[in-house]
Design an enzyme around this catalytic site. Structure first.
Site, short mmCIF file in Angstrom:
data_model
loop_
_atom_site.label_atom_id
_atom_site.label_comp_id
_atom_site.label_asym_id
_atom_site.label_seq_id
_atom_site.Cartn_x
_atom_site.Cartn_y
_atom_site.Cartn_z
N GLY A 11 37.59 54.11 38.10
CA GLY A 11 38.49 53.09 37.46
C GLY A 11 37.87 52.88 35.91
O GLY A 11 36.61 52.52 35.81
N ARG A 21 29.34 55.48 23.29
CA ARG A 21 28.89 55.46 21.83
C ARG A 21 27.40 55.30 21.76
O ARG A 21 26.57 55.79 20.75
CB ARG A 21 29.62 54.33 20.92
CG ARG A 21 29.18 54.24 19.50
CD ARG A 21 29.78 53.04 18.82
NE ARG A 21 29.46 52.66 17.56
CZ ARG A 21 28.49 51.97 17.09
NH1 ARG A 21 27.97 51.36 18.05
NH2 ARG A 21 28.16 51.79 15.88
N ARG A 72 39.44 60.46 39.68
CA ARG A 72 38.73 60.48 41.12
C ARG A 72 38.60 61.77 41.60
O ARG A 72 39.45 62.68 41.39
CB ARG A 72 39.46 59.44 42.02
CG ARG A 72 39.57 58.00 41.26
CD ARG A 72 39.91 56.91 42.31
NE ARG A 72 40.30 55.88 41.40
CZ ARG A 72 39.30 54.85 41.16
NH1 ARG A 72 38.07 55.19 41.72
NH2 ARG A 72 39.87 53.70 40.90
N ASP A 103 31.06 51.82 42.07
CA ASP A 103 30.47 52.16 43.14
C ASP A 103 30.56 53.72 43.51
O ASP A 103 29.68 54.23 43.92
CB ASP A 103 30.98 51.26 44.34
CG ASP A 103 30.40 51.46 45.66
OD1 ASP A 103 29.16 51.17 45.95
OD2 ASP A 103 31.05 52.32 46.40
N GLY A 104 31.87 54.10 43.45
CA GLY A 104 32.06 55.58 43.58
C GLY A 104 31.18 56.54 42.61
O GLY A 104 30.69 57.70 43.05
N THR A 125 32.48 48.55 35.44
CA THR A 125 33.58 48.26 36.21
C THR A 125 34.09 46.85 36.19
O THR A 125 33.15 45.84 36.05
CB THR A 125 33.22 48.44 37.82
OG1 THR A 125 34.26 47.96 38.74
CG2 THR A 125 31.96 47.86 38.13
N ASP A 127 35.14 44.74 38.29
CA ASP A 127 34.87 44.17 39.60
C ASP A 127 33.60 43.31 39.66
O ASP A 127 33.43 42.53 40.47
CB ASP A 127 35.02 45.32 40.74
CG ASP A 127 36.24 45.94 40.83
OD1 ASP A 127 37.31 45.20 40.27
OD2 ASP A 127 36.45 46.74 41.44
N ASP A 129 30.68 44.24 40.94
CA ASP A 129 30.37 44.26 42.18
C ASP A 129 29.07 45.43 42.45
O ASP A 129 28.93 45.89 43.30
CB ASP A 129 31.50 44.81 43.30
CG ASP A 129 32.14 46.13 42.74
OD1 ASP A 129 31.68 46.57 41.58
OD2 ASP A 129 32.99 46.71 43.47
N ARG A 162 55.93 23.76 40.02
CA ARG A 162 56.02 24.60 40.96
C ARG A 162 54.57 25.17 41.39
O ARG A 162 53.75 24.80 40.61
CB ARG A 162 56.66 26.19 40.63
CG ARG A 162 58.01 26.06 41.01
CD ARG A 162 58.93 27.35 40.39
NE ARG A 162 60.18 27.20 40.74
CZ ARG A 162 61.14 27.82 40.06
NH1 ARG A 162 60.72 28.58 38.84
NH2 ARG A 162 62.43 27.99 40.42
N ARG A 171 39.03 44.57 44.08
CA ARG A 171 38.82 45.17 45.58
C ARG A 171 38.12 44.41 46.66
O ARG A 171 38.86 43.31 46.85
CB ARG A 171 37.86 46.45 45.22
CG ARG A 171 38.15 47.52 46.16
CD ARG A 171 37.07 48.95 45.64
NE ARG A 171 35.69 48.56 45.47
CZ ARG A 171 34.83 49.44 45.66
NH1 ARG A 171 35.22 50.94 45.41
NH2 ARG A 171 33.57 49.20 45.25
N GLU A 187 43.48 25.16 41.81
CA GLU A 187 43.27 24.33 42.78
C GLU A 187 42.86 24.97 44.07
O GLU A 187 42.23 24.35 44.86
CB GLU A 187 44.74 23.59 43.23
CG GLU A 187 45.29 22.43 42.15
CD GLU A 187 45.86 22.87 40.93
OE1 GLU A 187 45.31 22.40 39.72
OE2 GLU A 187 45.99 24.14 40.70
N ARG A 211 49.35 12.02 44.53
CA ARG A 211 48.94 11.33 43.35
C ARG A 211 49.75 11.84 42.33
O ARG A 211 49.29 11.52 41.07
CB ARG A 211 47.27 11.47 43.22
CG ARG A 211 47.07 13.10 42.94
CD ARG A 211 45.52 13.13 42.56
NE ARG A 211 45.10 14.53 42.65
CZ ARG A 211 44.87 15.14 41.48
NH1 ARG A 211 45.51 14.81 40.24
NH2 ARG A 211 44.54 16.29 41.27
#
Length: 319
Positions: A11, A21, A72, A103-104, A125, A127, A129, A162, A171, A187, A211
């Site tokens: 990704g 660069r 990929r 990771d990949g 990435t 993520d 991670d 709402r 992921r 929240e 409240r």
């Protein structure tokens, strides 16, 4: 070492261009030739490789995505695919490789390392991670993109009284959800590293309503479930009507923040330094604002850890 290669894989993430660069210009500064490998490991197998000059990476530091493109590649997961890739590296006289990705991508670099080819992994990435680094390239830009979206959605949530559920990427890691939920005043935050209690979530929403609070924001990491699925659970549990926003791939795009540009520049340059020192099979990172590097095989054996202190703080602040 006289000639190195650089590729991006998996990704895309904002700041990859800044890292490319840095690799190219740092290498040329030290009299190395640099070859760009296009379309990741698929391009490596197919020999889609071109020499890069100083001008090749001009005017890209501010651009999202990756000028080397990415893909990929299932074939590179096989020994036959890896052998084809190494043959191409030998054909072009490339003696070391910088791999920018997640990771990949690291697993591909690990495979090349195990075949005896010097590789250095640069964590790119959104993520966040990859173990062995506090931050990955693209994470800061992604969370700022999400925060902007949360702020806009909150305006609508306030206007219509709402509850909005916002699904974010990551992921199997909850960093994007956690950081943006805390920064955006959500929240409720759902991350894959921690189980959630629906009764606790409903009770928190009800306390807010009692409240006088008429709107709420719930951040759901995609590794937990989809925003739509969680909305159904809320409906079934508390008959609560919600709206769902799935931010999707907008989180990956956009001009990288200053923080990501600086991080990418530092990590890309450090990767070249390691190859010049004859150190392959490494992963670069940043810890407490200091550059570090670790054995890439060791890094891939460690689990990613989310900051649970931040998670507990988010609950305390959302009472």
């Amino acid at each position: 070492m006289k000639r190195i290669g650089v590729l991006t894989s998996g990704g895309d993430s904002p700041g990859m261009n800044a890292a490319i660069r840095a690799v190219v210009r740092k290498a040329i500064y030290h009299n190395l030739e640099v070859y760009g490998i296009f379309q990741g490991y698929a391009g490596l197998i197919n020999g889609n490789i071109q020499k890069l000059e100083l001008g090749s990476v001009g005017d890209i530091i501010h651009r999202g995505g990756t000028m080397l493109y990415t893909a990929r590649c299932e074939e590179f997961k096989t020994k036959e695919g890896q052998a084809k890739g190494i043959e191409q590296l030998k054909r072009f006289g490339i003696e070391g490789l910088v791999v920018i990705g997640g990771d990949g991508s690291y697993r591909g670099a690990k495979a090349l390392t195990e075949h005896g080819f010097p590789c250095v992994g640069v964590p790119g990435t959104i993520d966040n991670d990859i173990p062995g680094t506090d931050l990955t390239i693209g994470f800061d830009t992604a969370i700022n993109t999400v925060i902007d979206a949360i702020d806009r959605i909150r305006d609508t949530a306030t206007s219509h009284d709402r509850t909005f559920i916002i699904e974010v990427m990551g992921r199997d890691a909850g960093d994007i959800a956690l950081w943006t939920g805390l920064a955006g005043g959500a929240e409720t935050i759902l991350i894959p590293e921690e189980n959630y209690d629906m009764k606790e979530i409903v009770d928190r929403l009800k306390r807010g309503q009692e409240r006088g609070k008429k709107h709420s924001i719930i951040i759901v990491a995609e590794g937990v479930c989809s925003g739509v699925d969680f909305a159904k659970q809320l409906k079934e549990t508390a008959n609560l009507d919600t709206r769902v926003s799935v931010l999707g791939h907008i989180q990956r795009g956009g001009s990288p923040t200053a923080a990501d540009r600086v991080l990418a520049s530092r990590l890309g340059a450090r990767a070249v330094e390691l190859l010049l020192d004859g150190k392959g099979g490494r992963s670069v990172g940043i810890e407490s604002n200091e550059l570090v590097d670790y054995d890439i095989i060791e890094i891939l054996s460690k689990p990613h850890k989310v900051n649970l202190d931040m998670y507990r703080l988010s609950k305390e602040l959302s009472i």
